[in-house]
Motif scaffolding. Sequence first.
Motif, PDB file in Angstrom:
ATOM      1  N   LYS B  38       0.830  -1.202   0.000  1.00  0.00           N
ATOM      2  CA  LYS B  38       0.000   0.000   0.000  1.00  0.00           C
ATOM      3  C   LYS B  38       0.864   1.250   0.000  1.00  0.00           C
ATOM      4  CE  LYS B  38      -3.839  -2.402   0.933  1.00  0.00           C
ATOM      5  NZ  LYS B  38      -4.620  -2.832  -0.210  1.00  0.00           N
ATOM      6  N   ARG B 291      -2.098   4.319 -15.097  1.00  0.00           N
ATOM      7  CA  ARG B 291      -3.458   4.499 -14.583  1.00  0.00           C
ATOM      8  C   ARG B 291      -3.470   4.373 -13.068  1.00  0.00           C
ATOM      9  NH1 ARG B 291      -8.303   0.408 -16.233  1.00  0.00           N
ATOM     10  NH2 ARG B 291     -10.013   1.558 -15.305  1.00  0.00           N
ATOM     11  N   ALA B 300      -8.780   9.164  -7.200  1.00  0.00           N
ATOM     12  CA  ALA B 300      -9.953   8.708  -7.953  1.00  0.00           C
ATOM     13  C   ALA B 300      -9.545   7.656  -8.969  1.00  0.00           C
ATOM     14  CB  ALA B 300     -10.613   9.884  -8.660  1.00  0.00           C
ATOM     15  N   TYR B 301     -10.378   6.626  -9.093  1.00  0.00           N
ATOM     16  CA  TYR B 301     -10.114   5.622 -10.135  1.00  0.00           C
ATOM     17  C   TYR B 301     -10.177   6.289 -11.505  1.00  0.00           C
ATOM     18  CZ  TYR B 301     -10.654   1.985  -6.607  1.00  0.00           C
ATOM     19  OH  TYR B 301     -10.501   1.182  -5.499  1.00  0.00           O
ATOM     20  N   GLN B 302      -9.268   5.928 -12.385  1.00  0.00           N
ATOM     21  CA  GLN B 302      -9.149   6.585 -13.685  1.00  0.00           C
ATOM     22  C   GLN B 302      -9.785   5.750 -14.794  1.00  0.00           C
ATOM     23  OE1 GLN B 302      -7.328   9.741 -13.876  1.00  0.00           O
ATOM     24  NE2 GLN B 302      -7.799   9.467 -11.713  1.00  0.00           N
ATOM     25  N   ALA B 303     -10.199   6.396 -15.834  1.00  0.00           N
ATOM     26  CA  ALA B 303     -10.725   5.696 -16.997  1.00  0.00           C
ATOM     27  C   ALA B 303      -9.564   5.329 -17.917  1.00  0.00           C
ATOM     28  CB  ALA B 303     -11.713   6.575 -17.748  1.00  0.00           C
ATOM     29  N   PRO B 304      -9.617   4.154 -18.563  1.00  0.00           N
ATOM     30  CA  PRO B 304      -8.480   3.742 -19.394  1.00  0.00           C
ATOM     31  C   PRO B 304      -8.222   4.677 -20.572  1.00  0.00           C
ATOM     32  CG  PRO B 304     -10.338   2.225 -19.631  1.00  0.00           C
ATOM     33  CD  PRO B 304     -10.668   3.138 -18.516  1.00  0.00           C
ATOM     34  N   TYR B 305      -9.283   5.356 -21.043  1.00  0.00           N
ATOM     35  CA  TYR B 305      -9.076   6.215 -22.215  1.00  0.00           C
ATOM     36  C   TYR B 305      -8.411   7.545 -21.857  1.00  0.00           C
ATOM     37  CZ  TYR B 305     -13.830   7.095 -20.559  1.00  0.00           C
ATOM     38  OH  TYR B 305     -14.934   7.291 -19.778  1.00  0.00           O
ATOM     39  N   TYR B 306      -8.063   7.763 -20.575  1.00  0.00           N
ATOM     40  CA  TYR B 306      -7.248   8.931 -20.240  1.00  0.00           C
ATOM     41  C   TYR B 306      -5.796   8.687 -20.625  1.00  0.00           C
ATOM     42  CZ  TYR B 306     -10.988  10.854 -17.302  1.00  0.00           C
ATOM     43  OH  TYR B 306     -12.162  11.369 -16.834  1.00  0.00           O
ATOM     44  N   GLU B 312     -11.832   3.314 -27.542  1.00  0.00           N
ATOM     45  CA  GLU B 312     -13.252   3.017 -27.638  1.00  0.00           C
ATOM     46  C   GLU B 312     -14.048   3.842 -26.635  1.00  0.00           C
ATOM     47  OE1 GLU B 312     -14.798  -1.087 -28.735  1.00  0.00           O
ATOM     48  OE2 GLU B 312     -12.919  -1.513 -27.710  1.00  0.00           O
ATOM     49  N   SER B 313     -15.323   4.008 -26.911  1.00  0.00           N
ATOM     50  CA  SER B 313     -16.135   4.864 -26.053  1.00  0.00           C
ATOM     51  C   SER B 313     -16.263   4.272 -24.654  1.00  0.00           C
ATOM     52  CB  SER B 313     -17.508   5.061 -26.673  1.00  0.00           C
ATOM     53  OG  SER B 313     -18.169   3.821 -26.784  1.00  0.00           O
ATOM     54  N   TYR B 314     -16.144   2.970 -24.535  1.00  0.00           N
ATOM     55  CA  TYR B 314     -16.202   2.385 -23.202  1.00  0.00           C
ATOM     56  C   TYR B 314     -14.841   2.475 -22.555  1.00  0.00           C
ATOM     57  CZ  TYR B 314     -20.942   0.711 -23.215  1.00  0.00           C
ATOM     58  OH  TYR B 314     -22.300   0.647 -23.194  1.00  0.00           O
TER      59      TYR B 314
END
Lengths: 288, 314
Positions: B38, B291, B300-306, B312-314
């Motif tokens: 951690k 990520r 904050a959890y990040q979105a893969p497209y960052y 892809e849109s997802y």
Amino acid sequence: MSRLPVTKTPKPYVGGAFIRSESGRTYPLADAAGAFFAHVPQCTRKDLRNAVEAAAKAGPGWAKRTAYNRGQILYRLAEMLEARGDEMTGTLVRFGAARAAAAREVAASVDRLVYYAGWADKYEQVLGNVNPVASPHFNFTVTEPMGIVGVIAPDAPALLGLVSLVAPVIVSGNTVVALASEATPYPAVLLGEMLATSDLPGGVVNLLTGFRRELVPTFATHAHLRALSAAVGPEDAKTLRLGAADSIKRVRIVDATKPADWLSARAESVYAVRDFLEFKTTWHPIGA
Amino acid sequence: MLAKSPSAALRRLFDAVGPVDAVGIEERVAKYGTRSIKKHAKLWGLKTAVSMVDLTTLEGKDTPGKVASLCRKALQPHDAGLDVPRVAAVCVYPAMVRHARRALGTGTGVKIASVATAFPSGQAPLKTRLAEVRAAVADGADEIDMVINRGAFLAGEFATVQDEIAAVVEACGPAALKVILEVSELETYDNIRAASFLAMQVIRPGDFIKTSTGKTSLNATLGNNQVMIDAIRDHYLATGVAVGMKPAGGIRTAKQALTFLVAVKETLGDAWLTNMRYRFGASSLLNDLLRQLAKEKSGAYQAPYYFSEAAESY
């Protein structure tokens, strides 16, 4: 000869599988009479993260289905709920609903699924458009699903509230990570078992059980969630809006402190579908 | 009289290097995932893992442009602010080495690794394979990833396998060598251990042994990794020669990478927790590491497209 009781372990439905919390934590759930019912998984933010990953995996395939097929699958879910309606009614009664009210709630939930199933191949005709432009072009506005949507169900009605928030989101090709009613999580667990047998691809709807105070902040800040649909009080609403502002997600709040008539026809609308769509406008030259 | 059959040769090799306790290995690696890492330790582990990545593109559709953008990513994996180290190397096909060299320049600390020796099958005449190695080095490769002759290994012709590795070492000149065992084609842990020793007996300090090409169904697993780092430790204790290790293929998440680092720390110690001695062969791993680093920083959890993949849109 007396039989040993066979009791069911309630497990949330995530990524097409029935899971325990990664933390191993549970909390005891009592029925309306105060008798012990079961230990329910107390999901953590890591479970939420895993559910979002599952939703992300399922999303593109779900969005690529034809609208007609998504409608069929939602209708199939209604069939599953109808077939196990007595079991669901009995569950709602056990957790405090009057029998007649419970039967009404289950019937309304089935009807709501059918209602949104019907919209699957129709909302585009209402919400999309061919726009008038002053040049030899077609100008189309078409809708696209947003992606992964976080849903926080109201405490009551435990079943109808959840169904009413989830159905309009998934009908257009979004996927959902939902937090079940904290007070009465078991109907959502039961709904998960119906989702599993409804032809809905695993991961399109993911249901978590647990405490709002632990999970709301993560719903608010998780950047991969593109929108939130929540029936919560003003404090949680504020947390959600602040976190959503950081990650620029859309928020649709139903104020849970105000009495809402979830049973009425006013609780279902194509605008609930619209709230979780992106609109894309394209120009196309008119051919000779 | 010594028998000359493959099985007899195999037996002699196994007698020399010792067998592997397969059940023990599985039990041991199953525990690595349970370590709680951690905060500071996690941050350190993630950054160390970034610095160990051999950022790889090995596809028939590679273009000079794609290699150039890979090199830019190697030099600056993410925006400033995140304080991420550069990756260890980019790993490309020999034909792409000169393009990588042009894109990277010199003195950046990021090395150019090139697969060679008829990667991934290795089924070409030795002369051709050596010529490929020399050409890659001449074009500017700092490191060569070779594949061993699995056909010869499985036929029991260990001397052939070892002589070929020695020939490639010579052809490498100043470039470091990574010897790919292609573990999925070696079938058993005993074979992996034996092949590790065959390679380690002829390579130089600072060279590597590597699990796989990433082109077969089964790639780097914790079990394979454990057998090989155990072999590295035994070889080091016996000879004093420190050989590096590179698991490749199938390591996609930051969590996996941290678990591999746990295995290294608990088997080889801190001296191997550097990109001089441990590497990850991966393409998508880097994005997940970034990520998780961004998540550690922002909370904050990040979105893969960052990150620079998954459009892809997802």
